[in-house]
Design a protein around this motif. Structure first.
Motif, mmCIF file in Angstrom:
data_model
loop_
_atom_site.group_PDB
_atom_site.id
_atom_site.type_symbol
_atom_site.label_atom_id
_atom_site.label_comp_id
_atom_site.label_asym_id
_atom_site.label_seq_id
_atom_site.Cartn_x
_atom_site.Cartn_y
_atom_site.Cartn_z
ATOM 1 N N ALA A 156 0.523 -1.639 0.237
ATOM 2 C CA ALA A 156 -0.031 -0.067 0.091
ATOM 3 C C ALA A 156 0.725 1.056 0.063
ATOM 4 C CB ALA A 156 -1.062 0.056 1.140
ATOM 5 N N PHE A 157 2.001 1.409 0.838
ATOM 6 C CA PHE A 157 2.986 2.469 1.166
ATOM 7 C C PHE A 157 2.894 2.263 -0.483
ATOM 8 C CE2 PHE A 157 7.493 3.920 0.878
ATOM 9 C CZ PHE A 157 6.972 5.308 1.661
ATOM 10 N N PHE A 158 3.981 1.635 -1.352
ATOM 11 C CA PHE A 158 4.518 2.286 -2.378
ATOM 12 C C PHE A 158 3.382 2.225 -3.688
ATOM 13 C CE2 PHE A 158 8.083 -0.641 -0.664
ATOM 14 C CZ PHE A 158 9.231 0.633 -0.927
ATOM 15 N N ALA A 159 2.241 1.767 -3.075
ATOM 16 C CA ALA A 159 1.116 1.616 -4.483
ATOM 17 C C ALA A 159 1.229 4.089 -4.175
ATOM 18 C CB ALA A 159 0.208 1.413 -4.087
ATOM 19 N N PHE A 160 0.714 4.514 -3.373
ATOM 20 C CA PHE A 160 0.850 5.900 -2.756
ATOM 21 C C PHE A 160 2.252 6.302 -3.655
ATOM 22 C CE2 PHE A 160 -3.017 5.250 -0.066
ATOM 23 C CZ PHE A 160 -3.566 5.434 0.343
ATOM 24 N N VAL A 161 3.615 5.565 -3.280
ATOM 25 C CA VAL A 161 4.543 6.004 -3.786
ATOM 26 C C VAL A 161 4.106 6.176 -5.253
ATOM 27 C CG1 VAL A 161 7.182 5.995 -4.167
ATOM 28 C CG2 VAL A 161 6.404 5.551 -2.347
ATOM 29 N N VAL A 162 4.176 5.112 -5.843
ATOM 30 C CA VAL A 162 4.051 4.936 -7.842
ATOM 31 C C VAL A 162 2.827 5.890 -8.217
ATOM 32 C CG1 VAL A 162 3.210 3.622 -9.772
ATOM 33 C CG2 VAL A 162 4.769 2.457 -7.398
ATOM 34 N N THR A 163 1.787 6.499 -7.589
ATOM 35 C CA THR A 163 0.477 6.891 -7.941
ATOM 36 C C THR A 163 1.512 8.040 -7.844
ATOM 37 O OG1 THR A 163 -1.292 5.871 -6.381
ATOM 38 C CG2 THR A 163 -1.274 7.785 -7.390
ATOM 39 N N THR A 164 2.167 8.793 -6.163
ATOM 40 C CA THR A 164 2.631 10.691 -7.045
ATOM 41 C C THR A 164 3.518 9.981 -8.174
ATOM 42 O OG1 THR A 164 2.586 9.866 -4.504
ATOM 43 C CG2 THR A 164 4.193 11.829 -5.371
ATOM 44 N N CYS A 165 4.403 9.140 -8.649
ATOM 45 C CA CYS A 165 5.332 9.368 -9.593
ATOM 46 C C CYS A 165 4.749 9.645 -10.834
ATOM 47 C CB CYS A 165 5.641 8.347 -9.507
ATOM 48 S SG CYS A 165 7.225 7.998 -8.397
ATOM 49 N N TYR A 166 3.395 8.828 -10.954
ATOM 50 C CA TYR A 166 2.592 9.079 -11.860
ATOM 51 C C TYR A 166 1.490 9.927 -12.644
ATOM 52 C CZ TYR A 166 2.093 4.202 -13.695
ATOM 53 O OH TYR A 166 2.885 2.473 -14.486
ATOM 54 N N ALA A 167 1.173 11.140 -11.054
ATOM 55 C CA ALA A 167 0.655 12.074 -11.050
ATOM 56 C C ALA A 167 1.487 13.421 -11.464
ATOM 57 C CB ALA A 167 0.094 12.616 -9.599
ATOM 58 N N ALA A 168 3.132 13.257 -11.132
ATOM 59 C CA ALA A 168 4.212 13.960 -11.401
ATOM 60 C C ALA A 168 4.382 13.928 -13.430
ATOM 61 C CB ALA A 168 5.445 14.113 -10.269
ATOM 62 N N SER A 169 4.381 12.410 -13.742
ATOM 63 C CA SER A 169 4.178 12.215 -15.311
ATOM 64 C C SER A 169 2.683 12.899 -15.682
ATOM 65 C CB SER A 169 4.385 10.560 -15.069
ATOM 66 O OG SER A 169 5.292 10.192 -15.254
ATOM 67 N N THR A 170 1.776 12.448 -15.175
ATOM 68 C CA THR A 170 1.220 13.702 -15.845
ATOM 69 C C THR A 170 1.258 15.001 -16.124
ATOM 70 O OG1 THR A 170 -0.780 11.577 -14.516
ATOM 71 C CG2 THR A 170 -1.815 13.616 -15.451
ATOM 72 N N TYR A 171 1.493 15.616 -14.860
ATOM 73 C CA TYR A 171 1.510 16.852 -14.923
ATOM 74 C C TYR A 171 2.743 17.545 -15.998
ATOM 75 C CZ TYR A 171 3.753 21.591 -14.110
ATOM 76 O OH TYR A 171 4.609 22.595 -14.136
ATOM 77 N N PHE A 172 3.789 16.645 -16.002
ATOM 78 C CA PHE A 172 5.193 16.842 -17.370
ATOM 79 C C PHE A 172 4.375 16.285 -18.905
ATOM 80 C CE2 PHE A 172 8.164 15.960 -14.217
ATOM 81 C CZ PHE A 172 8.791 17.626 -13.953
ATOM 82 N N SER A 173 3.656 15.072 -18.876
ATOM 83 C CA SER A 173 2.913 14.970 -20.399
ATOM 84 C C SER A 173 2.243 16.047 -20.383
ATOM 85 C CB SER A 173 1.960 13.942 -19.913
ATOM 86 O OG SER A 173 3.143 12.786 -19.915
ATOM 87 N N PHE A 174 1.257 16.830 -19.841
ATOM 88 C CA PHE A 174 0.116 17.720 -18.930
ATOM 89 C C PHE A 174 1.346 18.650 -21.200
ATOM 90 C CE2 PHE A 174 -1.923 21.650 -17.997
ATOM 91 C CZ PHE A 174 -3.348 21.353 -19.777
ATOM 92 N N ARG A 175 2.394 19.835 -19.863
ATOM 93 C CA ARG A 175 2.712 20.813 -20.166
ATOM 94 C C ARG A 175 2.975 20.228 -21.420
ATOM 95 N NH1 ARG A 175 7.594 21.853 -16.113
ATOM 96 N NH2 ARG A 175 8.511 22.514 -18.113
ATOM 97 N N THR A 176 3.757 19.529 -21.700
ATOM 98 C CA THR A 176 4.609 18.588 -22.869
ATOM 99 C C THR A 176 3.078 18.697 -24.592
ATOM 100 O OG1 THR A 176 6.595 17.635 -22.645
ATOM 101 C CG2 THR A 176 5.758 17.328 -24.562
ATOM 102 N N TRP A 177 1.923 18.438 -23.888
ATOM 103 C CA TRP A 177 0.984 18.373 -24.724
ATOM 104 C C TRP A 177 0.309 19.482 -25.186
ATOM 105 C CZ3 TRP A 177 -4.234 19.899 -23.448
ATOM 106 C CH2 TRP A 177 -5.137 19.579 -24.655
ATOM 107 N N ARG A 178 0.426 20.613 -23.999
ATOM 108 C CA ARG A 178 -0.051 22.121 -23.870
ATOM 109 C C ARG A 178 0.764 22.554 -24.861
ATOM 110 N NH1 ARG A 178 -1.893 25.889 -19.398
ATOM 111 N NH2 ARG A 178 -2.857 27.128 -19.699
ATOM 112 N N THR A 179 2.165 22.379 -24.838
ATOM 113 C CA THR A 179 2.802 23.326 -25.778
ATOM 114 C C THR A 179 2.933 22.965 -27.090
ATOM 115 O OG1 THR A 179 4.692 21.408 -24.742
ATOM 116 C CG2 THR A 179 4.436 24.088 -23.947
ATOM 117 N N ARG A 180 2.654 21.902 -27.922
ATOM 118 C CA ARG A 180 3.342 21.405 -28.557
ATOM 119 C C ARG A 180 1.420 21.653 -30.030
ATOM 120 N NH1 ARG A 180 7.215 16.087 -28.578
ATOM 121 N NH2 ARG A 180 8.760 17.609 -28.048
ATOM 122 N N SER A 181 1.044 21.609 -29.135
ATOM 123 C CA SER A 181 -0.959 21.881 -29.264
ATOM 124 C C SER A 181 -1.234 22.882 -29.759
ATOM 125 C CB SER A 181 -1.668 20.261 -28.490
ATOM 126 O OG SER A 181 -1.840 21.283 -27.708
#
Length: 181
Positions: A156-181
């Protein structure tokens, strides 16, 4: 009288085999494709924030499903859901890392890779958040002879760690998508 594959010459009725003529043509249609089949290796990708996050997602995601798989998770449906999400996104993240490291995405320019990354990371964040909450609420020390408590708590602890990593990846993906579109 004619026989198939033989010529009739007329007066002498001499038979001889037909000559076969083969005509070949060439086309220059393949000029639009690259002739090199080798993939390049992008060493610098692993030093970027998205590259480091992908590595963290792989390592911590592996810990989530390995900790659950080493227990008697099949007795509880909630842990089956967590296993599904963890293994599914772990495999897809490994494929995505391979695509980014080898720069294979440059060979398929018709695919909107920034949107694919955003959708992948966003869905991984949402489903991992749900599975982390399910994992954490399913961990109980009150079950008789529960020798899996520490394993499930760690997952459960590591699931929350991975969730945080995917949240950060979503943020970076959103920034990249927004600048390219």
């Amino acid at each position: 009288m004619e026989k198939p594959g033989l010529w009739y010459t007329g007066e002498m009725e001499e038979e001889r085999p037909r000559s076969q003529t083969v005509t070949t043509t060439t086309s220059s249609y393949c000029e639009t494709f690259t002739t090199s089949t080798s993939l390049s290796y992008d060493k610098s990708f692993l030093t970027t924030a998205p590259g480091l996050l992908l590595l963290a997602e792989i390592v911590f995601g592996l810990l989530v499903w390995a900790l659950i798989a080493g227990s008697e998770y099949f007795l509880f449906a909630a842990f089956g859901w967590v296993m599904f999400v963890a293994v599914f996104y772990w495999v897809l993240t490994v494929f995505l890392l391979i695509i980014y490291i080898t720069r294979a995405y440059t060979r398929i320019p018709k695919v909107p890779w920034t949107l694919v990354g955003l959708c992948f990371n966003g869905s991984a964040f949402i489903l991992y958040l749900i599975s982390a909450v399910v994992d954490a609420t399913s961990v109980s020390n009150e079950i008789p002879q529960n020798h899996n408590y520490n394993t499930w708590a760690a997952s459960a602890f590591f699931a929350f760690v991975v969730t945080t990593c995917y949240a950060a990846s979503t943020y970076f993906s959103f920034r990249t998508w927004r600048t390219r579109s």
